[in-house]
Motif scaffolding. Structure first.
Motif, PDB file in Angstrom:
ATOM      1  N   ALA A  31     -20.961   7.914   1.782  1.00 10.39           N
ATOM      2  CA  ALA A  31     -20.522   8.736   0.728  1.00 10.39           C
ATOM      3  C   ALA A  31     -21.757   8.833  -0.179  1.00 10.39           C
ATOM      4  N   LEU A  32     -22.210   7.925  -0.899  1.00 15.18           N
ATOM      5  CA  LEU A  32     -22.740   7.462  -1.844  1.00 15.18           C
ATOM      6  C   LEU A  32     -24.681   8.454  -1.339  1.00 15.18           C
ATOM      7  N   LEU A  33     -24.747   8.354  -0.193  1.00  9.88           N
ATOM      8  CA  LEU A  33     -25.939   8.937   0.280  1.00  9.88           C
ATOM      9  C   LEU A  33     -25.727  10.143   0.979  1.00  9.88           C
ATOM     10  N   SER A  34     -24.353  10.884   0.702  1.00  7.27           N
ATOM     11  CA  SER A  34     -24.259  12.194   1.147  1.00  7.27           C
ATOM     12  C   SER A  34     -24.452  12.159   2.426  1.00  7.27           C
ATOM     13  N   CYS A  35     -24.494  11.407   3.364  1.00  7.87           N
ATOM     14  CA  CYS A  35     -24.837  11.395   5.472  1.00  7.87           C
ATOM     15  C   CYS A  35     -23.018  10.611   5.969  1.00  7.87           C
ATOM     16  N   PRO A  36     -22.349  11.464   5.929  1.00  6.39           N
ATOM     17  CA  PRO A  36     -20.883  11.047   6.847  1.00  6.39           C
ATOM     18  C   PRO A  36     -21.699  10.465   8.155  1.00  6.39           C
ATOM     19  N   GLU A  37     -22.304  10.779   8.820  1.00 13.40           N
ATOM     20  CA  GLU A  37     -23.052  10.098  10.055  1.00 13.40           C
ATOM     21  C   GLU A  37     -24.178   9.316  10.034  1.00 13.40           C
ATOM     22  N   LEU A  38     -24.105   8.874   8.768  1.00 19.77           N
ATOM     23  CA  LEU A  38     -25.207   8.043   8.504  1.00 19.77           C
ATOM     24  C   LEU A  38     -24.984   6.160   9.534  1.00 19.77           C
ATOM     25  N   ASP A  39     -25.419   5.964  10.419  1.00 19.83           N
ATOM     26  CA  ASP A  39     -25.270   4.554  10.592  1.00 19.83           C
ATOM     27  C   ASP A  39     -26.330   3.330   9.837  1.00 19.83           C
ATOM     28  N   VAL A  40     -24.669   2.578   9.657  1.00 18.40           N
ATOM     29  CA  VAL A  40     -25.612   1.582   7.569  1.00 18.40           C
ATOM     30  C   VAL A  40     -25.691   0.706   9.015  1.00 18.40           C
ATOM     31  N   ALA A  41     -25.311  -0.171  10.104  1.00 21.51           N
ATOM     32  CA  ALA A  41     -24.899  -1.105  10.843  1.00 21.51           C
ATOM     33  C   ALA A  41     -26.458  -1.585  10.188  1.00 21.51           C
ATOM     34  N   GLN A  42     -27.596  -1.502  10.361  1.00 21.90           N
ATOM     35  CA  GLN A  42     -28.366  -3.017   9.938  1.00 21.90           C
ATOM     36  C   GLN A  42     -28.447  -2.877   8.905  1.00 21.90           C
ATOM     37  N   ARG A  89     -13.898  12.100  -2.237  1.00 26.35           N
ATOM     38  CA  ARG A  89     -14.605  10.985  -2.181  1.00 26.35           C
ATOM     39  C   ARG A  89     -16.330  11.620  -2.071  1.00 26.35           C
ATOM     40  N   GLU A  90     -16.605  11.971  -0.987  1.00 28.51           N
ATOM     41  CA  GLU A  90     -17.816  12.212  -0.684  1.00 28.51           C
ATOM     42  C   GLU A  90     -18.158  12.624  -1.397  1.00 28.51           C
ATOM     43  N   PHE A  91     -17.563  13.987  -2.269  1.00 31.32           N
ATOM     44  CA  PHE A  91     -18.029  15.223  -3.215  1.00 31.32           C
ATOM     45  C   PHE A  91     -18.683  14.558  -3.852  1.00 31.32           C
ATOM     46  N   VAL A  92     -17.105  13.606  -4.625  1.00 35.29           N
ATOM     47  CA  VAL A  92     -17.953  13.319  -6.640  1.00 35.29           C
ATOM     48  C   VAL A  92     -18.782  12.352  -5.864  1.00 35.29           C
ATOM     49  N   LEU A  93     -19.133  10.959  -6.030  1.00 34.92           N
ATOM     50  CA  LEU A  93     -19.816  10.180  -5.302  1.00 34.92           C
ATOM     51  C   LEU A  93     -21.151  10.315  -5.140  1.00 34.92           C
ATOM     52  N   GLY A  94     -21.436  11.589  -4.417  1.00 32.79           N
ATOM     53  CA  GLY A  94     -22.712  12.021  -3.491  1.00 32.79           C
ATOM     54  C   GLY A  94     -22.849  13.162  -5.184  1.00 32.79           C
ATOM     55  N   MET A  95     -21.928  13.512  -5.746  1.00 29.52           N
ATOM     56  CA  MET A  95     -22.842  14.219  -6.673  1.00 29.52           C
ATOM     57  C   MET A  95     -23.531  12.947  -7.844  1.00 29.52           C
ATOM     58  N   LEU A  96     -22.023  12.627  -8.227  1.00 30.41           N
ATOM     59  CA  LEU A  96     -22.331  10.978  -9.213  1.00 30.41           C
ATOM     60  C   LEU A  96     -23.494  10.451  -8.968  1.00 30.41           C
ATOM     61  N   ALA A  97     -23.699   9.907  -7.860  1.00 23.32           N
ATOM     62  CA  ALA A  97     -24.982   9.099  -7.693  1.00 23.32           C
ATOM     63  C   ALA A  97     -26.389   9.498  -7.518  1.00 23.32           C
ATOM     64  N   VAL A  98     -26.768  10.511  -8.169  1.00 25.51           N
ATOM     65  CA  VAL A  98     -27.595  11.764  -8.574  1.00 25.51           C
ATOM     66  C   VAL A  98     -27.982  11.885  -9.748  1.00 25.51           C
ATOM     67  N   ASP A  99     -26.974  11.391 -10.565  1.00 24.59           N
ATOM     68  CA  ASP A  99     -26.664  11.723 -11.706  1.00 24.59           C
ATOM     69  C   ASP A  99     -26.626  10.657 -12.813  1.00 24.59           C
ATOM     70  N   LYS A 100     -27.734  10.319 -13.663  1.00 22.59           N
ATOM     71  CA  LYS A 100     -28.559   8.787 -14.539  1.00 22.59           C
ATOM     72  C   LYS A 100     -27.485   9.500 -15.526  1.00 22.59           C
ATOM     73  N   THR A 101     -27.079  10.052 -15.636  1.00 22.34           N
ATOM     74  CA  THR A 101     -25.834   9.343 -16.892  1.00 22.34           C
ATOM     75  C   THR A 101     -24.786   9.564 -16.871  1.00 22.34           C
ATOM     76  N   TRP A 102     -24.140   8.520 -15.514  1.00 27.05           N
ATOM     77  CA  TRP A 102     -23.726   7.988 -15.233  1.00 27.05           C
ATOM     78  C   TRP A 102     -24.045   6.932 -14.778  1.00 27.05           C
ATOM     79  N   SER A 103     -23.893   5.196 -14.846  1.00 29.73           N
ATOM     80  CA  SER A 103     -24.558   4.364 -15.428  1.00 29.73           C
ATOM     81  C   SER A 103     -24.046   3.716 -13.438  1.00 29.73           C
ATOM     82  N   ILE A 104     -24.648   2.998 -12.724  1.00 33.72           N
ATOM     83  CA  ILE A 104     -25.127   2.749 -11.213  1.00 33.72           C
ATOM     84  C   ILE A 104     -23.483   1.759 -11.445  1.00 33.72           C
TER      85      ILE A 104
END
Length: 534
Positions: free
Chosen positions: A444-455, A399-414
């Motif tokens: 997964a979208l940001l390719s940062c598996p240890e990112l603190d997203v609480a805020q 999931r992390e690999f696939v979503l990370g690559m699709l998140a930067v690919d503009k041919t896939w809509s957000i």
């Protein structure tokens, strides 16, 4: 003399404008033509050894002079401003030797513009951009003023003695007590009515390639006194000065610089910047406005890039993210495998199917390499996929690999990317995401598996309940600026060209006008996870 005040930039809390810059300001690669290589080789064999020898000799002369300044003084006397012959004689001697030092290193054309303000007008000088250890040339027109430096530099032979010579303020960035002591010492000196020399600070805190000004640290602005911005330019055909996080190393900087006929530098003193009461109360605002003022004078963007630990990051909304999205790094690693993005696009359908088929969404590195048609035994393949193997079992989270690559690919809509992400992380197809599932989705979208997203999660309804349906997820990325900017300013910055679509191995491709989950939607509004992408 009345201090001139530069125009202010309007600051709106919660509506920071993030300026983007092409490339990474922490990377400086030097590419030479064949002619330049020959020129550097020929000149370097003559100029480099001569200039290095003279540089060493001058440093050896400066060493005893720096020791002589405090010879016989008590610890209390050393903590006070130096006066008498120890000041006027040794200061003039050291200044002359420093000017000779830079001359023998090839700095024969140093142009100074503007007027340096006296300590009573501007107790602090802020210098940018910080490009290299050679930026110390700014000390010559400034008259060897006091500098603020890292405590680690005191341990460098001779350099440490020179820092003590001009009574530098040193700080250990890892020690909170050291930072507090540094601020107190700075306050003491700037409030001494000109008894101390001015303090020179590089507010960026690290070196860059000069294409942008990174975020100014607040240390120089906490005391709330007028500062004089000073900018440095190196108008040379071959930019040999820059010593950055990645790129040419310190030996190459010396070799290329000392092998030139001469090196030009321009130092410009801008008008003194006097803070408003609002800026005195808010050092971050003070630092930001001075940064923007200097950026305008340089003609470069003022950015939110900074170093955190040993990693360059940038603030996007409420999050601090790596300067380059992880998927962009993956793209570069793919080039080394010899396959590039085409391998990912050709194998993406298989990866999506595997994500939907496997309950744990996890594969071995070898299984993923097979899906991508990459040789699993190659070191480049391991370097590509290993960052996605975060668990203790050593398996790769697809999931992390696939979503990370699709998140930067503009041919896939957000919308489609979010729909797929929702499907991946909606455990049990219950129709909503929990706080933990939403956290992992963002990581997964940001390719940062240890990112603190609480805020940033505090902006969602997950503060009050633990259910986030797909419609609300998509609305977050449409209406909430802190979420929207993750795509518009980071993953898919405006002005970036979309990648060319590439057909899948079975003949089906993906494009912005026809991408979506095939099949009937489930009762919760998401596509069934066992359906394929068309």
């Amino acid at each position: 003399m009345e201090t001139s005040k530069l125009s202010r930039l309007e600051y709106k809390k919660g509506k920071d404008v993030i300026e983007t810059v092409n490339g990474n300001p922490f990377v400086h690669e030097l590419t030479l033509t064949n002619r330049q290589k020959v020129k550097v080789a020929l000149l370097g064999t003559v100029l480099f050894p001569v200039r290095m020898l003279l540089t060493v000799i001058i440093f050896l002369i400066l060493w005893p002079i720096s020791r002589l300044r405090f010879l016989g003084l008590s610890k209390e006397q050393v903590s006070q401003p130096i006066t008498g012959w120890r000041w006027w004689f040794l200061q003039a001697l050291a200044w002359t030797l420093c000017r000779v030092l830079f001359f023998v290193m090839g700095f024969m054309r140093v142009k100074v513009r503007g007027r340096m303000a006296p300590p009573t007008e501007a107790p602090i000088l802020v210098v940018a951009p910080h490009s290299s250890f050679l930026d110390s040339i700014v000390m010559v027109p400034c008259g060897l003023v006091t500098v603020m430096s890292r405590a680690e530099n005191l341990n460098i032979p001779i350099v440490g003695d020179l820092l003590r010579f001009n009574q530098s303020i040193v700080v250990s960035r890892q020690d909170p007590e050291s930072r507090r002591s540094c601020v107190e010492e700075l306050k003491k000196r700037v409030s001494a009515s000109g008894q101390w020399s001015q303090v020179l600070i590089f507010p960026e805190g690290t070196t860059t390639n000069g294409t942008a000004l990174i975020k100014f640290k607040a240390g120089a602005f906490i005391v709330g006194v007028p500062v004089q911005p000073v900018i440095i330019r190196y108008p040379n055909k071959l930019d040999t000065i820059r010593w950055t996080w990645k790129g040419i190393n310190i030996v190459q900087v010396l070799w290329y610089t000392l092998s030139q006929f001469y090196t030009s530098a321009e130092i410009e003193f801008l008008p003194v910047y006097t803070p408003t009461q609002e800026e005195k109360d808010n050092p971050a605002l003070f630092a930001s406005n001075v940064q923007k003022t200097m950026a305008r004078a340089l003609g470069v963007p003022a950015t939110e890039y900074e170093f955190e630990g040993r990693v360059p990051v940038t603030r996007v909304g409420l999050l601090k993210l790596p300067v380059q999205p992880g998927a962009r790094v993956t793209e570069k690693r793919l080039q080394k495998t010899g396959a590039g993005m085409q391998a990912v696009l050709n194998g993406m359908e298989g990866l999506v199917e595997e994500c939907c088929r496997l309950p744990a969404h996890r594969l071995t590195l070898e299984q993923c390499a097979k899906l991508l048609n990459l040789p699993a035994s190659q070191p480049d393949t391991h370097a590509l996929l290993t960052p996605y193997c975060q668990g203790s079992d050593g398996l790769l989270d697809l999931r992390e690999f696939v979503l990370g690559m699709l998140a930067v690919d503009k041919t896939w809509s957000i919308e489609r990317v979010l729909e797929l992400a929702f499907t991946f992380f909606d455990t049990g197809s219950k129709g909503w995401l929990s706080k933990g599932e939403f956290s992992r989705l963002l990581q997964a979208l940001l390719s940062c598996p240890e990112l603190d997203v609480a805020q940033i999660i505090e902006e969602t309804n997950l503060r009050d309940k633990y259910e986030l349906p797909l419609e609300e997820l998509q609305d977050l990325f449409k209406s909430k600026q802190n979420f929207k900017s993750l795509f518009t300013c980071y993953l898919r910055p405006e002005g970036e060209e979309p990648a060319k679509t590439t057909p899948f191995a079975n003949g089906r491709g993906h494009a912005s006008n026809g991408v979506g989950l095939a099949g009937k939607a489930t009762s919760n509004g998401t596509a069934s996870p066992n359906k394929k992408w068309d």
